[in-house]
Enzyme design. Sequence first.
Site, short mmCIF file in Angstrom:
data_model
loop_
_atom_site.label_atom_id
_atom_site.label_comp_id
_atom_site.label_asym_id
_atom_site.label_seq_id
_atom_site.Cartn_x
_atom_site.Cartn_y
_atom_site.Cartn_z
N ALA A 51 0.80 -1.24 0.00
CA ALA A 51 0.00 0.00 0.00
C ALA A 51 0.84 1.29 0.00
O ALA A 51 0.59 2.19 -0.82
CB ALA A 51 -0.97 -0.02 1.18
N ARG A 89 -5.03 0.06 -8.88
CA ARG A 89 -5.38 -1.03 -7.95
C ARG A 89 -6.35 -0.46 -6.92
O ARG A 89 -6.11 0.61 -6.39
CB ARG A 89 -4.13 -1.62 -7.26
N ASP A 242 -4.07 -2.93 4.01
CA ASP A 242 -4.30 -2.08 2.83
C ASP A 242 -5.35 -1.01 3.08
O ASP A 242 -5.33 0.05 2.46
CB ASP A 242 -4.69 -2.93 1.62
N LYS A 253 -3.82 -8.68 2.59
CA LYS A 253 -3.57 -9.76 1.63
C LYS A 253 -4.41 -10.99 1.96
O LYS A 253 -4.53 -11.39 3.10
CB LYS A 253 -2.07 -10.08 1.68
#
Length: 359
Positions: A51, A89, A242, A253
């Site tokens: 991140a 993303r 994140d 994750k």
Amino acid sequence: MKKDLLRPIFWENDSLKLLDQRQIPGKKEWYVAKNSKDAIFAIREMVVRGAPAIAITGLFGAVLELKNFSLKPDYQTFQNILSQILESRPTAVNLRRAFEELSSLFPKETFEKISLSELQQKSEEFAIQVFDEDIRNNLALAKNGVSLFPSSPSKLNIITHCNTGALATAGHGTALGVIRSLKEFGHDLTVFADETRPYLQGARLTAWELMEEGIENYLITDSMAGWLMSSRKIDAVIVGVDRVAANGDSANKIGTYPLAVLAKHHGVPFYIAATEKSFDFKIADGSQIPIEMRTQDEVTRLNFLKNEKGEPILPEGVIAPVGVKALNPSFDVTPASLIKAFITEKGIVLPDKIKDFFG
Ligand code: MRU
């Protein structure tokens, strides 16, 4: 002698150099981004990931794009550059927060008045400031993390997931930063790194960083964490994040959530290490965090890593029947109830106190 800080991102003479994480541990190659398209490619294809590193790359990508203009772009074009990078993303919030701050430096009226060179210079200064702050904050949060463990050197067994090290940040790392600092403090540390299927950030990147650092470590498959917790004393699980929602639910994750459930079952403290930039108080809970879905190839093949020409980096290695359908959610959400505390640069904070804590 203290080793130099491992750094995956360099901004030098108007050029952005990224350590190509698709190639590690095979070789150390640098990817050079010349415009925002290159930065988007680097983020999407995971030349750079994690991140904080995504946010820094995105910022410098915007700076590069602005530097390519010889006449000042209009306000809408400036905003479009940021939105295009932002789409690279979706799950980590750091990039969005960084762009909100960058935009707030140039409200529309200010934007109309300033010159192209002021726009370029102020954006570059801001990107450099975010980069420098990230290293400072990581060192501060790591120090706070060390305070959670015994005050005299002890034997510690720690499990971590994915890669949250220098490679995922401007330097030092978040969860892996705490681990680095525990080692520097003098603890007798053993780290168990989840391989982190399917993208193998643990196997390829964390194991590499730990070995480079000389920290005792064992690579385990994600499915071995339960066996490990039931068969030996594990002092903590420390992972990164994140995006943290206002109620403390945390997207990280894929594989983090089951690790937190296992930790709860075995009475192992489960910590999330992150800077304030990973907190998103605009969303109430984890159900509103967008979960990136990545290509099925990462699940069905071992040779999913491709170079710029689209050629496989590893030899052919399909591990499933050709044509099998696969799911590949890249993140999962750990409910706040499974998190013992957040380790941040401003201190240790309990999940139900984050909003008050950060004001
Ligand atoms: O898909 P990745 O490799 O970008 O995912 C990274 C993680 O999930 C990390 O734990 C998170 O970004 C924190 S990195 C300091």
